[in-house]
Structure formats: C-alpha cells, structure tokens
Design an enzyme around this catalytic site. Structure first.
Site, PDB file in Angstrom:
ATOM      1  N   ASP A   1      71.326  28.054  98.848  1.00  0.00           N
ATOM      2  CA  ASP A   1      70.158  27.242  99.200  1.00  0.00           C
ATOM      3  C   ASP A   1      69.084  28.168  99.785  1.00  0.00           C
ATOM      4  O   ASP A   1      69.243  28.685 100.889  1.00  0.00           O
ATOM      5  CB  ASP A   1      70.593  26.193 100.232  1.00  0.00           C
ATOM      6  CG  ASP A   1      69.468  25.271 100.649  1.00  0.00           C
ATOM      7  OD1 ASP A   1      68.333  25.442 100.158  1.00  0.00           O
ATOM      8  OD2 ASP A   1      69.731  24.369 101.471  1.00  0.00           O
TER       9      ASP A   1
ATOM     10  N   HIS B   1      72.160  15.233  99.794  1.00  0.00           N
ATOM     11  CA  HIS B   1      71.896  16.143 100.911  1.00  0.00           C
ATOM     12  C   HIS B   1      72.519  15.526 102.156  1.00  0.00           C
ATOM     13  O   HIS B   1      72.342  14.344 102.418  1.00  0.00           O
ATOM     14  CB  HIS B   1      70.385  16.291 101.106  1.00  0.00           C
ATOM     15  CG  HIS B   1      70.004  17.166 102.260  1.00  0.00           C
ATOM     16  ND1 HIS B   1      69.610  16.666 103.481  1.00  0.00           N
ATOM     17  CD2 HIS B   1      69.948  18.510 102.370  1.00  0.00           C
ATOM     18  CE1 HIS B   1      69.323  17.675 104.297  1.00  0.00           C
ATOM     19  NE2 HIS B   1      69.519  18.807 103.650  1.00  0.00           N
TER      20      HIS B   1
ATOM     21  N   GLU C   1      69.538  26.036  95.202  1.00  0.00           N
ATOM     22  CA  GLU C   1      68.895  24.871  95.828  1.00  0.00           C
ATOM     23  C   GLU C   1      67.563  25.246  96.465  1.00  0.00           C
ATOM     24  O   GLU C   1      67.449  26.305  97.095  1.00  0.00           O
ATOM     25  CB  GLU C   1      69.857  24.318  96.875  1.00  0.00           C
ATOM     26  CG  GLU C   1      69.315  23.153  97.696  1.00  0.00           C
ATOM     27  CD  GLU C   1      70.422  22.538  98.546  1.00  0.00           C
ATOM     28  OE1 GLU C   1      71.600  22.543  98.105  1.00  0.00           O
ATOM     29  OE2 GLU C   1      70.126  22.062  99.653  1.00  0.00           O
TER      30      GLU C   1
ATOM     31  N   GLU D   1      65.651  17.189  98.708  1.00  0.00           N
ATOM     32  CA  GLU D   1      66.108  16.708 100.009  1.00  0.00           C
ATOM     33  C   GLU D   1      64.983  16.181 100.896  1.00  0.00           C
ATOM     34  O   GLU D   1      65.231  15.397 101.802  1.00  0.00           O
ATOM     35  CB  GLU D   1      66.895  17.795 100.745  1.00  0.00           C
ATOM     36  CG  GLU D   1      66.074  18.975 101.187  1.00  0.00           C
ATOM     37  CD  GLU D   1      66.964  20.115 101.704  1.00  0.00           C
ATOM     38  OE1 GLU D   1      66.848  20.424 102.893  1.00  0.00           O
ATOM     39  OE2 GLU D   1      67.754  20.671 100.930  1.00  0.00           O
TER      40      GLU D   1
HETATM   41 MG   LIG Z   1      68.978  22.301 101.312  1.00  0.00          MG
END
Ligand SMILES: [Mg+2]
Length: 380
Positions: free
Chosen positions: A193, A300, A224, A250
């Site tokens: 991420d 998320h 991500e 998210e």
């Molecule tokens: Mg994230």
C-alpha cells in the site's frame, strides 16, 4: 421497534499511528462508536471513521430524521438520511456518520430476527475468511522484526503500507519489499500500500508504473493507492499497464462515487471502508456492482473491532470477498469485545454466526478508551 435515540463516543488513548505525514497521536480521535437505541431497550452499534466532534455535529442534522423511525429497516432509513442531506455535509462527515447508524441498524435487525447480518444480506457464501495482517512499513530491519512474529503466529497474508515507501528512494522501496518477502516466505500473500492519500504524497504515474513492475518481481498480490485518490484517468492507465492488481477507493464515500471507478476499469480491487462509505447498505451495493464488472471488493478495515466484525459479515455475503484487513497491534481491534479474535490452523477467522454483527462489547475494556455511559447508558 422504534428508534428513540442515537449516541456517539470517540475512542482515545491508544489510537495507532496511521503512517500519515501529519502523524496521529494516541489521544487523537479518528474512530467513533455510534449506538442506535430503541423503545424496547435494544441497542445496535456501529463504527465511524472520523472524529467524535464531527459525528456529534452530523448527529445534530440526522437525529430529528431518525427519532421515531422503524429500527428494523436499515436500507430504507439510510437512504432517507442520504436523500434528506443533499444540502448538508453529503459525502463528508454526514455520510461518515450514516455509516455507523446504518451498521447499527443492521445489527439491530439481526438481533431482532436472531440471524447474522450476512444471512440477512442474502446468504452466507463462506463461514470463515482469511484476514491479512496490516501494518505500517518501516526500514527493512525494523519491518522484519514486526513481520516475523506475525508469520510465526500463523498469519498467511500481509499488507505493508505507507511509512517510507515511495517517499525516499526507489532503492529503499525495493529493499523493503525484498526483506518483507524473505520474511513471510514465498507462499504467503503479500500486498503493498503506497498510501497515496497521504496529504504529502508527491509521486505520479511514471513512478507508479515503475514501482508496479518491481512489485511484480516479488510476487506482490496487489498495489494499493499507488496514485492520488482523485487521479481517475491515471488509475485507468495504470490498471491497463501494471503487471500487479491495482487497488484503491478507501477514501471514497457514497455508492455513486464508485460508479466511474468501477465502470471505467480503474481498479482490479475496490476497497470501500464500511465506517466511512455509508455503512453496510452502501457497501453491499458497491460490492455487487463491482462483481458485475469483474472487480473484487476487499474492504478497507483500518478502524475498530466493530468495523472488523462488520467486514466479516460483508465478507460472508459477497461471493468474491475472500480477504479482510486486520490492523495488527491496535487495542481498538484486539481489546473491545468479550471474545478475542483468533486464527484457526489455516490462518483464517471464523465469521460470527450469532445474531446481528455477532459480537458483544466488553464494557470494561471499551471504558478505557471511550465514554460508555454516554454511548450506552440510560437517557438523561
Ligand atoms: Mg490503504
């Protein structure tokens, strides 16, 4: 069953770092519990990803619309709240707060009918789901120190995010990923991420494309937030050219905001947060829309035990949702409930079968972080 009150209490004292450049402190409140009370004394609970003060302000607007409503009709009531607030706070704090109300009402409906929420959403595709251990990135040596005990404890999926990744040098990025892959082993799922919703994020498309190629060499499952959260066209191009799956979403709220992302092919994996997006009613519809477009929904879940329990019910009710995010090292995940989360021998989490969200708050534990009397006590 009529709604008689809606209350809120923020969690403070153990707020984990978020990896943000403007880093969170333990007493910062970014997670707020919401309780919907009814005339029969039943109470449903939901979690909201925003500050207590913003939730309280939103409840000023929402409370008059809720009092007296049928507590057993979450989707209709949530839609009423959305449509009555076109002019006030839509998509922001009001939508965040509706997330907690909607989830609390699904909890109430489950408790009233004796069924887990996942069954009420249409049926359970699975009884257990793989949680992935989610933790912040760090220098390779420190990251390895935190990954190794998790791998030893039976975790089989990991996501490392934020920290120095994409912020210092391409060389350091690859050293971090190399060290992480060596530590978790070749068979573990490893996700990365970038955290491009960080306020100070400065990388663009070319960096993301190059980083994606590096991640593919280390068998990373998804990349991500590799791009700023509003860069829709860059996401479309990156998904087309990246050798690893592209994930994001998210920070988006409201199901309507996800339509251009899903329909334009911007994402392989869409990641709404049930404590922000508008709750279960909203997330369920995003999940089916994604499914119909060949996109997986993996929620998320950087929030609370109540949020995790909600994600587990959602994972049971969506055919492609075979992973949930589990923030490791957070008392707000590990300490709020009467039962502890525990992995089975395959590294999976059982999805509660009890009524509603299938959890009970441990009031002594919650009281360490939140004002339980305000949340759950008798009306004053
Ligand atoms: Mg994230």
């Amino acid at each position: 069953m009529k709604i008689t009150d809606v209350r809120a209490a923020g969690l403070r004292g153990a707020t984990p770092e978020g990896g943000w450049t403007e880093e969170l402190q333990p007493d910062d409140v970014v997670h707020t519990l919401v309780a919907v009370h009814t005339d029969g004394g039943n109470v449903g609970v939901g979690s909201v990803f925003t500050s207590e003060n913003l939730v309280r302000a939103a409840l000023e607007v929402l409370r008059p619309l809720l009092i007296g409503e049928n507590a057993l009709e979450p989707e209709r009531v949530a839609e009423k709240l959305h449509r009555t607030t076109f002019w006030l706070g839509r998509g922001g704090s009001v939508t965040h707060t509706i997330s907690g109300i909607d989830s609390a009402m699904w909890d109430l409906l489950g408790r009233a009918t004796g069924q887990p929420v996942g069954r009420l959403l249409g049926g359970r595709y699975r009884d257990r789901v793989r949680p992935y251990a989610s933790l912040l990135m760090d220098r390779p040596d420190r990251l390895v120190e935190r990954l190794r005990p998790l791998a030893d404890a039976g975790w089989a999926a990991f996501k490392i995010g934020w920290g120095p990744f994409g912020r210092i040098s391409n060389q350091l990025d690859e050293q971090i990923i190399t060290a992480a892959r060596e530590t978790v082993g070749p068979d573990a799922l490893l996700m990365v991420d970038a955290g491009a919703s960080d306020g100070a994020w400065s990388q663009g498309y070319k960096w993301a494309l190059r980083a994606a190629a590096m991640l593919a060499e280390h068998d990373v499952v998804w990349f991500e937030e590799p791009l700023p959260p509003d860069a829709l066209e860059d996401y479309v191009r990156l998904r087309e050219h990246s050798p690893v799956a592209v994930a994001g979403g998210e920070v988006l709220t409201r199901r309507q905001s996800f339509l251009p992302w899903i329909e334009s092919g911007a994402l392989d994996i869409v990641q709404p947060d049930v404590t922000k997006v508008g709750g279960i009613s909203e997330l369920r519809r995003i999940g089916w829309n994604a499914h119909d477009h060949g996109v997986r929904l993996i929620p998320h879940g950087w929030n609370t035990a109540v949020g995790l329990a909600t994600d587990l019910q959602i994972a049971s009710a969506l055919p492609d949702t075979d992973l949930v995010e589990y923030v490791t090292g957070s008392p707000y995940i590990d300490d709020l409930l009467t039962t502890e989360w525990s992995l089975d021998s395959d590294g999976m989490l059982a999805i509660p079968e009890g009524p509603g969200l299938g959890i009970e708050l441990d009031l002594d534990s919650v009281s360490r972080y939140a004002d339980v009397e305000t949340l759950l006590g008798p009306a004053r």
